[in-house]
Scaffold this motif. Structure first.
Motif, short mmCIF file in Angstrom:
data_model
loop_
_atom_site.label_atom_id
_atom_site.label_comp_id
_atom_site.label_asym_id
_atom_site.label_seq_id
_atom_site.Cartn_x
_atom_site.Cartn_y
_atom_site.Cartn_z
N ASN A 1 -3.50 0.47 -1.97
CA ASN A 1 -3.34 1.28 -3.18
C ASN A 1 -2.38 2.45 -2.96
OD1 ASN A 1 -5.33 -0.35 -4.51
ND2 ASN A 1 -6.92 0.85 -3.47
N LEU A 2 -1.27 2.16 -2.30
CA LEU A 2 -0.25 3.17 -2.04
C LEU A 2 0.24 3.78 -3.35
CD1 LEU A 2 1.66 4.37 0.23
CD2 LEU A 2 3.28 2.58 -0.45
N ILE A 3 0.39 5.10 -3.35
CA ILE A 3 0.89 5.82 -4.52
C ILE A 3 2.32 6.25 -4.26
CG2 ILE A 3 0.59 7.92 -5.91
CD1 ILE A 3 -2.41 7.68 -5.40
N GLU B 1 7.38 1.32 -3.77
CA GLU B 1 6.15 0.93 -3.09
C GLU B 1 6.33 -0.39 -2.34
OE1 GLU B 1 3.17 0.83 -6.12
OE2 GLU B 1 3.50 2.93 -6.67
N ARG B 2 6.99 -1.35 -2.98
CA ARG B 2 7.22 -2.65 -2.31
C ARG B 2 8.12 -2.47 -1.10
NH1 ARG B 2 7.61 -4.69 -7.70
NH2 ARG B 2 9.90 -4.77 -7.57
N TYR B 3 9.14 -1.62 -1.24
CA TYR B 3 10.03 -1.38 -0.11
C TYR B 3 9.27 -0.74 1.05
CZ TYR B 3 13.80 0.54 2.71
OH TYR B 3 14.63 0.86 3.76
N ALA B 4 8.46 0.26 0.75
CA ALA B 4 7.71 0.96 1.80
C ALA B 4 6.78 0.00 2.54
CB ALA B 4 6.92 2.11 1.20
N THR B 5 6.06 -0.83 1.80
CA THR B 5 5.10 -1.74 2.44
C THR B 5 5.79 -2.89 3.16
OG1 THR B 5 4.85 -2.89 0.32
CG2 THR B 5 3.22 -1.18 0.85
N SER B 6 7.06 -3.17 2.81
CA SER B 6 7.80 -4.21 3.53
C SER B 6 8.31 -3.70 4.88
CB SER B 6 8.98 -4.71 2.70
OG SER B 6 10.00 -3.72 2.62
N CYS B 7 8.35 -2.36 5.04
CA CYS B 7 8.86 -1.77 6.29
C CYS B 7 7.73 -1.28 7.20
CB CYS B 7 9.78 -0.60 5.98
SG CYS B 7 11.29 -1.03 5.09
N TYR B 8 6.69 -0.68 6.61
CA TYR B 8 5.67 0.01 7.40
C TYR B 8 4.26 -0.31 6.90
CZ TYR B 8 9.82 2.68 8.65
OH TYR B 8 11.07 3.04 9.07
N SER B 9 3.31 -0.17 7.81
CA SER B 9 1.90 -0.32 7.43
C SER B 9 1.49 0.89 6.60
CB SER B 9 1.02 -0.41 8.68
OG SER B 9 1.17 0.76 9.47
N CYS B 10 1.04 0.65 5.40
CA CYS B 10 0.64 1.73 4.50
C CYS B 10 -0.80 1.51 4.06
CB CYS B 10 1.56 1.78 3.27
SG CYS B 10 3.30 2.10 3.65
N ARG B 11 -1.41 2.55 3.53
CA ARG B 11 -2.76 2.44 3.01
C ARG B 11 -2.79 1.51 1.79
NH1 ARG B 11 -6.60 4.88 6.47
NH2 ARG B 11 -5.73 6.81 7.25
#
Length: 548
Positions: free
Chosen positions: A145-147, A133-143
């Protein structure tokens, strides 16, 4: 498990292993994501250990291109998914690596992040999911409360001759794809599909600074199958622009209309490469011939293979194509039915229309066979001006006794000659006929309801012109290419080609019909295909009625 509208799939396996595992991985992701699935290629990424996982750049090689092509091709099996392979971290030969660490905005921010990462110890899944989750949000805009979901071992696949570890660093020794400062590509780009996405992705991988995209319009659309269902130019450009900015925002994009086969490709001196498919290779060669004539250097030709459609049906192309997508729209609901409270709840009224020679009568026959009540407005119109009919005296008084035969009946040929040669006279006749026909039609619809008919088909060539679309819940239109319509009219009515063409020109065009319709059918193929399309439309209608 919940279903999410948008998701991000982070693939960490070596490319060679991914190539073997694509089908089960995509199937697992497709069960969780409903609409948009972004894919981020990061072979060798580790989600274990003490340090925060960091995005690195992947060289743009033919192996990467091949994998991206396979991803889009196999994704076609999951027709509900809009797959977008992100190219932000795919570095081509001539581009300088931009600064890492910035967060890329996506048009559909992911609600869930998925990965093929194999933890080995499944008891360590929660820390891995948090790091994902941390990796995803460090690369891209996510919703918010990302699951996160670990797809492994759901897609487990045995690999013979030595199993590859997903965390094994991939050996990127393959030669880089040749890149160019300015690249050009063209197409219709109707209903952006996975074949388009392959073409655009390789164009983005080759381009260092600018990608020029020509989008066919106007005369270039004339010979396209079911051209009336092609999306408007502005809508095609909007979809194209959103996709391109999503997959590689660092490029400069120029999207221009094409009114001929060449456009700016033969005049832009900055262009270095043109991307073509197997089908458009000759067009690329023609571009270079014209450039030489204009004293411009030839463009490098980069040819891609066509993507096969593994689920193509009869009358659909073997390749992934816009034509097949438009064919699949036939019989489906193109826009929501009107909710007019004045319309009866029962029966449900279908207004069936179409131009001369379009096959409207055969469609009506199929609908009657399936159980619909048939109300033929053309026959009704002929019956109301017989002697003693509701408009007989008014028609004779308006247009003169010279329209009568010796037996007192109205001579339709004489009346037709008077009104069709004079628009004002035609309007006067319609003002007499149409209100009475509408009143009688409503009475007959009431009779259909009394007989327990669930669906009534109001069959009228002039449904839209007469304003009778207000009397129906849905408008269904039959269309046919103009040349085929002319052939049918000549054979059926014994008219010359000129007379048949004039008849068509006096009617609404196919495009005008389609714009005002909820369901479109086409009868240009064998009769059994028409029957299948009508049965498809009927089955979808029954589902809509059941859902109501």
């Amino acid at each position: 498990m919940s279903i999410f509208r948008s998701g991000l799939l982070v693939l960490t396996s070596p490319l060679s292993a991914l190539s073997l595992r694509l089908v089960p991985i995509l199937a697992s992701a497709a069960r969780l994501v409903q609409d948009t699935l972004y894919i981020h290629l990061q072979p060798g990424l580790s989600l274990t250990g003490s340090t925060q996982p960091r995005s690195t750049y992947v060289p743009a090689t033919s192996e990467v291109y091949t994998l991206i092509s396979k991803l889009y091709t196999h994704a076609g099996i999951h027709r509900h998914l809009d797959v977008r392979v992100l190219l932000t971290n795919i570095l081509n030969q001539g581009a300088a690596p931009p600064t890492l660490g910035s967060v890329q905005n996506l048009s559909q921010p992911p609600e869930v992040v998925l990965t093929d990462f194999e933890t080995g110890d499944r008891g360590q899944s929660n820390p891995v999911k948090q790091r994902l989750e941390r990796y995803a949000t460090s690369c891209y805009s996510c919703r918010p409360n990302l699951i996160s979901v670990l797809l492994y071992p759901e897609y487990e696949l045995e690999v013979t001759d030595g199993e590859l570890s997903p965390q094994h660093e991939i050996n990127m020794t393959e030669e880089l794809l040749q890149s160019y400062s300015d690249v050009v590509v063209g197409g219709t780009f109707d209903r952006l599909h996975n074949g388009h996405k392959i073409l655009l992705s390789v164009s983005c991988m080759l381009a260092e600074n600018r990608l020029l995209v020509g989008v066919s319009d106007k005369d270039l659309l004339e010979n396209k199958l079911l051209k009336e269902l092609i999306l408007p130019f502005e809508q095609r450009v909007a979809q194209l622009s959103e996709f391109l900015v999503d997959i590689k925002p660092s490029l400069r994009y120029e999207i221009v209309p094409l009114f001929d086969y060449f456009g700016p490709s033969i005049t832009d001196s900055n262009l270095k490469c043109i991307v073509v498919s197997e089908e458009t290779l000759k067009g690329g060669l023609a571009v270079n011939k014209r450039r030489l004539e204009n004293n411009l250097p030839e463009l490098a030709l980069h040819e891609i293979l066509l993507a096969l459609d593994f689920q193509h049906a009869r009358n659909e192309e073997e390749k992934i194509s816009s034509s097949s997508l438009r064919y699949r729209l036939l019989g489906t609901l193109l826009r929501s039915p009107q909710k007019d409270p004045s319309l009866p709840h029962y029966p449900y009224i279908i207004g069936l229309t179409g131009g001369s020679g379009s096959g409207k009568s055969s469609v009506a026959q199929h609908l009657v066979h399936l159980g619909a009540f048939h109300l033929d407005m053309d026959s009704l119109g002929h019956n109301i001006y017989v002697p003693g009919g509701p408009v007989y005296e008014q028609v004779v008084e308006t247009f003169g006794a010279d329209i009568l035969k010796e037996d007192g009946t109205i001579n339709r040929q004489v009346l037709g000659a008077k009104v069709f040669a004079d628009q004002e006279q035609l309007k006067r006749l319609n003002n007499i006929m149409w209100p009475v026909m509408a009143r009688i039609a409503k009475e007959k619809i009431g009779e259909a309801a009394a007989k327990g008919k669930k669906v009534c088909v109001l069959d009228a060539a002039l449904l839209l012109e007469a304003g009778w679309s207000d009397m129906v819940h849905e408008v269904w239109t039959t269309i046919i290419p103009e040349d085929e319509a002319i052939r049918r009219i000549k054979a059926r009515d014994g008219l010359s080609e000129e007379a048949a063409r004039l008849r068509l020109q006096s009617q609404m065009s196919n495009s005008q019909f389609v714009k005002q319709s909820h369901v479109v059918l086409c009868t240009m193929w064998e009769p059994e295909v028409t029957r299948e399309l009508v049965e498809k439309a009927w089955a979808l209608l029954q589902k809509r009625l059941k859902d109501k």
